[in-house]
Design a protein around this motif. Structure first.
Motif, PDB file in Angstrom:
ATOM      1  N   CYS A  75       0.529 -32.106 -28.386  1.00  0.00           N
ATOM      2  CA  CYS A  75      -0.378 -32.386 -27.277  1.00  0.00           C
ATOM      3  C   CYS A  75       0.417 -32.612 -25.997  1.00  0.00           C
ATOM      4  O   CYS A  75       1.355 -33.416 -25.971  1.00  0.00           O
ATOM      5  CB  CYS A  75      -1.222 -33.623 -27.589  1.00  0.00           C
ATOM      6  N   PHE A  76       0.046 -31.879 -24.943  1.00  0.00           N
ATOM      7  CA  PHE A  76       0.531 -32.147 -23.590  1.00  0.00           C
ATOM      8  C   PHE A  76      -0.627 -32.800 -22.836  1.00  0.00           C
ATOM      9  O   PHE A  76      -1.636 -32.146 -22.557  1.00  0.00           O
ATOM     10  CB  PHE A  76       0.935 -30.856 -22.885  1.00  0.00           C
ATOM     11  N   TYR A  77      -0.490 -34.073 -22.521  1.00  0.00           N
ATOM     12  CA  TYR A  77      -1.554 -34.809 -21.831  1.00  0.00           C
ATOM     13  C   TYR A  77      -1.205 -34.894 -20.349  1.00  0.00           C
ATOM     14  O   TYR A  77      -0.127 -35.376 -19.974  1.00  0.00           O
ATOM     15  CB  TYR A  77      -1.712 -36.207 -22.414  1.00  0.00           C
ATOM     16  N   ILE A  78      -2.124 -34.428 -19.497  1.00  0.00           N
ATOM     17  CA  ILE A  78      -1.871 -34.332 -18.061  1.00  0.00           C
ATOM     18  C   ILE A  78      -2.856 -35.217 -17.305  1.00  0.00           C
ATOM     19  O   ILE A  78      -4.074 -35.113 -17.487  1.00  0.00           O
ATOM     20  CB  ILE A  78      -2.001 -32.873 -17.581  1.00  0.00           C
ATOM     21  N   LYS A  79      -2.315 -36.091 -16.465  1.00  0.00           N
ATOM     22  CA  LYS A  79      -3.151 -36.948 -15.631  1.00  0.00           C
ATOM     23  C   LYS A  79      -2.311 -37.499 -14.479  1.00  0.00           C
ATOM     24  O   LYS A  79      -1.139 -37.842 -14.667  1.00  0.00           O
ATOM     25  CB  LYS A  79      -3.734 -38.108 -16.446  1.00  0.00           C
ATOM     26  N   ASP A  80      -2.917 -37.554 -13.296  1.00  0.00           N
ATOM     27  CA  ASP A  80      -2.277 -38.148 -12.115  1.00  0.00           C
ATOM     28  C   ASP A  80      -0.921 -37.516 -11.813  1.00  0.00           C
ATOM     29  O   ASP A  80       0.033 -38.195 -11.403  1.00  0.00           O
ATOM     30  CB  ASP A  80      -2.117 -39.663 -12.292  1.00  0.00           C
ATOM     31  N   GLY A  81      -0.815 -36.218 -12.056  1.00  0.00           N
ATOM     32  CA  GLY A  81       0.409 -35.513 -11.705  1.00  0.00           C
ATOM     33  C   GLY A  81       1.569 -35.725 -12.649  1.00  0.00           C
ATOM     34  O   GLY A  81       2.706 -35.356 -12.322  1.00  0.00           O
ATOM     35  N   THR A  82       1.316 -36.313 -13.826  1.00  0.00           N
ATOM     36  CA  THR A  82       2.376 -36.507 -14.809  1.00  0.00           C
ATOM     37  C   THR A  82       1.935 -35.935 -16.155  1.00  0.00           C
ATOM     38  O   THR A  82       0.743 -35.750 -16.414  1.00  0.00           O
ATOM     39  CB  THR A  82       2.738 -37.989 -14.984  1.00  0.00           C
ATOM     40  N   VAL A  83       2.923 -35.683 -17.016  1.00  0.00           N
ATOM     41  CA  VAL A  83       2.654 -35.057 -18.311  1.00  0.00           C
ATOM     42  C   VAL A  83       3.376 -35.826 -19.412  1.00  0.00           C
ATOM     43  O   VAL A  83       4.575 -36.111 -19.305  1.00  0.00           O
ATOM     44  CB  VAL A  83       3.129 -33.585 -18.336  1.00  0.00           C
ATOM     45  N   ASP A  84       2.640 -36.170 -20.459  1.00  0.00           N
ATOM     46  CA  ASP A  84       3.213 -36.786 -21.655  1.00  0.00           C
ATOM     47  C   ASP A  84       3.083 -35.812 -22.822  1.00  0.00           C
ATOM     48  O   ASP A  84       2.178 -34.971 -22.853  1.00  0.00           O
ATOM     49  CB  ASP A  84       2.490 -38.085 -22.015  1.00  0.00           C
ATOM     50  N   PHE A  85       3.968 -35.958 -23.797  1.00  0.00           N
ATOM     51  CA  PHE A  85       3.974 -35.055 -24.952  1.00  0.00           C
ATOM     52  C   PHE A  85       3.980 -35.862 -26.243  1.00  0.00           C
ATOM     53  O   PHE A  85       4.621 -36.915 -26.336  1.00  0.00           O
ATOM     54  CB  PHE A  85       5.213 -34.157 -24.930  1.00  0.00           C
ATOM     55  N   LYS A  86       3.267 -35.342 -27.229  1.00  0.00           N
ATOM     56  CA  LYS A  86       3.304 -35.948 -28.549  1.00  0.00           C
ATOM     57  C   LYS A  86       3.080 -34.874 -29.601  1.00  0.00           C
ATOM     58  O   LYS A  86       2.311 -33.929 -29.384  1.00  0.00           O
ATOM     59  CB  LYS A  86       2.232 -37.027 -28.692  1.00  0.00           C
ATOM     60  N   SER A  87       3.753 -35.007 -30.748  1.00  0.00           N
ATOM     61  CA  SER A  87       3.525 -34.097 -31.873  1.00  0.00           C
ATOM     62  C   SER A  87       3.417 -34.907 -33.158  1.00  0.00           C
ATOM     63  O   SER A  87       4.052 -35.961 -33.302  1.00  0.00           O
ATOM     64  CB  SER A  87       4.657 -33.072 -32.001  1.00  0.00           C
ATOM     65  N   ARG A  88       2.601 -34.389 -34.077  1.00  0.00           N
ATOM     66  CA  ARG A  88       2.390 -35.102 -35.333  1.00  0.00           C
ATOM     67  C   ARG A  88       1.868 -34.115 -36.378  1.00  0.00           C
ATOM     68  O   ARG A  88       1.050 -33.247 -36.078  1.00  0.00           O
ATOM     69  CB  ARG A  88       1.377 -36.235 -35.133  1.00  0.00           C
ATOM     70  N   TYR A  89       2.355 -34.245 -37.582  1.00  0.00           N
ATOM     71  CA  TYR A  89       1.829 -33.434 -38.671  1.00  0.00           C
ATOM     72  C   TYR A  89       0.392 -33.835 -38.994  1.00  0.00           C
ATOM     73  O   TYR A  89       0.037 -35.021 -38.933  1.00  0.00           O
ATOM     74  CB  TYR A  89       2.667 -33.612 -39.939  1.00  0.00           C
ATOM     75  N   VAL A  90      -0.413 -32.837 -39.335  1.00  0.00           N
ATOM     76  CA  VAL A  90      -1.739 -33.114 -39.870  1.00  0.00           C
ATOM     77  C   VAL A  90      -1.554 -33.619 -41.299  1.00  0.00           C
ATOM     78  O   VAL A  90      -0.892 -32.970 -42.115  1.00  0.00           O
ATOM     79  CB  VAL A  90      -2.624 -31.857 -39.865  1.00  0.00           C
ATOM     80  N   ARG A  91      -2.124 -34.785 -41.579  1.00  0.00           N
ATOM     81  CA  ARG A  91      -1.977 -35.369 -42.926  1.00  0.00           C
ATOM     82  C   ARG A  91      -2.992 -34.727 -43.865  1.00  0.00           C
ATOM     83  O   ARG A  91      -3.991 -35.325 -44.267  1.00  0.00           O
ATOM     84  CB  ARG A  91      -2.164 -36.878 -42.878  1.00  0.00           C
ATOM     85  N   THR A  92      -2.738 -33.470 -44.199  1.00  0.00           N
ATOM     86  CA  THR A  92      -3.579 -32.794 -45.180  1.00  0.00           C
ATOM     87  C   THR A  92      -3.288 -33.365 -46.564  1.00  0.00           C
ATOM     88  O   THR A  92      -2.278 -34.059 -46.779  1.00  0.00           O
ATOM     89  CB  THR A  92      -3.290 -31.289 -45.195  1.00  0.00           C
ATOM     90  N   GLU A  93      -4.156 -33.056 -47.508  1.00  0.00           N
ATOM     91  CA  GLU A  93      -3.888 -33.485 -48.882  1.00  0.00           C
ATOM     92  C   GLU A  93      -2.578 -32.890 -49.378  1.00  0.00           C
ATOM     93  O   GLU A  93      -1.809 -33.552 -50.087  1.00  0.00           O
ATOM     94  CB  GLU A  93      -5.048 -33.079 -49.783  1.00  0.00           C
ATOM     95  N   LYS A  94      -2.323 -31.650 -49.017  1.00  0.00           N
ATOM     96  CA  LYS A  94      -1.063 -31.006 -49.401  1.00  0.00           C
ATOM     97  C   LYS A  94       0.132 -31.762 -48.830  1.00  0.00           C
ATOM     98  O   LYS A  94       1.098 -32.069 -49.542  1.00  0.00           O
ATOM     99  CB  LYS A  94      -1.048 -29.559 -48.913  1.00  0.00           C
TER     100      LYS A  94
END
Length: 510
Positions: A75-94
């Motif tokens: 996810c690239f979150y954009i607000k007020d002229g700045t950008v934050d980043f986050k990544s995470r695995y989907v916790r599937t059953e697998k």
């Protein structure tokens, strides 16, 4: 290729579709206030979600399909002229059971017969690695072999399966549902909807509150990969190709799909979007090739269907075998994926073969995106990726993939191209409206780029109707993302609606 008896910690060197994906990143990350160059529009507020297959553990089979990786959402979150980043695995059953075992337990792509016996009772073996969409207050990750997963919009934590308030019963769900911006419905489908290699399709519509309100079950002439489709105001259209499913092949320990190279045609299944019955489905023949991704479709003033897509001239997934069991038989130097436009009467004669009205662009094109507000409606522009062979400086760089971002106007014929430099490739673009209520196709295009020399990833922001002038903003990640598949822009107000707590408050607490 053999299976590992003892769990290996080394990933095999196999075909991964792009030279960029030879390394497995396998991380979750958070970066606050990314470094930027240029002018990021200050009023741009929302999140760009994209997902990549990123195999957590070395696969059981050395020749595992590259599309079998675990879903890692970014996810690239954009607000007020700045950008934050986050990544995470989907916790599937697998993912959960394999992480606990610290090894791969599931076998070949969509082949339960090759799984470790310990996981045969797992409800869903999906990796949820193909797309991220927003609907009815939920952010969902999707893969066509299982139900959607809901994730929290801010923390990216996995919440659980989505069953549309108990109204969704099929075992599979398309990774490419179509959102109707006027009715706020989501149009989708399930294929192999009664089990592996069954020809059954379930076409459905989800209302703005997250309940299925339209549903029809029918059978295709054969079971195959139906990766994408078209949805217009009154019709849905399913492309049926020669990448056929075979339970016999699965039981023998092989792949889920094989390519029927003897098939000299494809099919388009046309179904009424509302009030459909199984007997309403009409099958039209089209020319030889392999449907993959659609671009958009709509109805013209005469009621004819206008369907745009890039259509491969041969199998685009060479890691699946042909009918003789042979893999990697596609000649990549001759295979093309032109953008074609079809126009035909959905109530017309099904004995007449449907040929493209025109070849819009010849060559290799993929991952075409439009202003999503225009899905199912007349539109003008597509933003897509292109392989420009004249730009490759060496045979090695030719293995890298899509080196050109392109915008084409179907009405005027205008085409703009942008080349970011040697040893740089593009991932799927996404369109962002300039503001709420902006005119169609007025806004920005976001696209992730792979920097081979630096082994890093950037996010570029373009004026949507002027990509030839280059990016107005370069957002720099201090890390590398693998080639993703698909993603979506979600407006800031919808991000807030799908978050437990305000986005940056949630990040501050993690």
């Amino acid at each position: 290729m053999g299976a590992h008896v003892v769990p290996s910690t080394i990933f095999p060197k196999t075909y991964v579709m792009s030279a960029w994906n030879h390394a497995h990143t396998r991380f979750e990350a958070e970066v606050v206030s990314l470094e930027m160059e240029g002018n990021l529009p200050h009023d741009l507020h929302g999140a760009f979600y994209r997902i990549q297959p990123d195999t957590m553990f070395p696969p059981i089979f050395d020749d595992d399909a590259p599309i079998n990786g675990d879903g890692n959402v970014c996810c690239f979150y954009i607000k007020d002229g700045t950008v934050d980043f986050k990544s995470r695995y989907v916790r599937t059953e697998k993912y959960i059971v394999e992480r606990a075992a610290r090894r791969a337990l599931f076998g070949r792509y969509r082949n339960k017969y090759t799984d470790d016996p310990r996981v045969r009772n797992v409800i869903s073996r999906t990796t949820s690695n193909t797309h991220v969409v927003y609907h009815a207050g939920k952010i969902m990750t999707l893969k066509e072999d299982g139900p959607p997963y809901e994730i929290d919009a801010s923390t990216l934590e996995t919440i659980g399966f989505v069953d549309y308030n108990g109204t969704f019963k099929a075992p599979t769900h398309t990774a490419h549902p179509k959102a109707d911006s006027e009715t706020r419905e989501l149009v989708g489908y399930s294929y192999e909807a009664k089990g592996d290699a069954t020809p059954d399709i379930c076409s459905f519509t989800v209302d703005r509150n997250g309940y299925i309100t339209e549903e029809v079950w029918f059978q295709a002439p054969w079971a195959c990969m139906i990766h994408d489709f078209w949805a217009t105001k009154n019709w849905v259209v399913f492309p049926i190709n020669g990448l056929k499913a075979s339970e016999e092949l699965m039981i023998s320990g092989g792949e889920h799909f094989y390519w029927d190279e003897t098939l000299d045609y494809q099919l388009l299944g046309v179904v009424p979007r509302r009030g459909a019955k199984p007997e309403d489905v009409r099958w039209f023949k089209t020319g030889q090739g392999c449907y993959s991704h659609t671009i958009n479709g709509f109805e013209d003033q005469d009621g004819k269907l206008v369907l745009d897509a890039n259509v491969w001239t041969d199998l685009h997934f060479p890691f699946f075998p042909n009918s003789k069991g042979e893999k990697f038989t596609t000649d990549r130097t001759k295979t093309r994926a032109p953008i074609l436009r079809y126009r035909f009467d959905p109530k017309g004669n099904t004995d007449v073969v449907i040929h493209p009205e025109r070849v819009v662009l010849d060559g290799v094109y993929e991952f075409g995106r439009v202003d999503d507000r225009q899905l199912g409606k007349p539109y003008e522009r597509v933003w897509t990726l292109h392989v420009d062979p004249t730009k490759f400086s060496s045979a090695e760089s030719a293995e890298q993939g899509f080196n050109t971002l392109l915008m084409h106007n179907f009405r005027t014929g205008e085409t703009q191209k942008y080349f970011h430099g040697d040893d740089i490739t593009f991932q799927e673009p996404v369109f962002v409206p300039r503001h709420e209520g902006a005119p169609p196709e007025d806004g920005y295009v976001l696209v992730v780029v792979d920097l081979f020399r630096e082994n890093l990833t950037n996010l570029l922001v373009f004026e949507a109707q002027d990509i030839k002038s280059g990016p107005i903003t370069t957002i720099k990640l201090p890390l590398k993302l693998l080639d993703g598949l698909h993603g979506s822009w979600v407006d800031g107000k919808d991000v807030d609606a799908a978050s437990k707590v305000p986005f940056r408050d949630a990040w501050a607490k993690h």
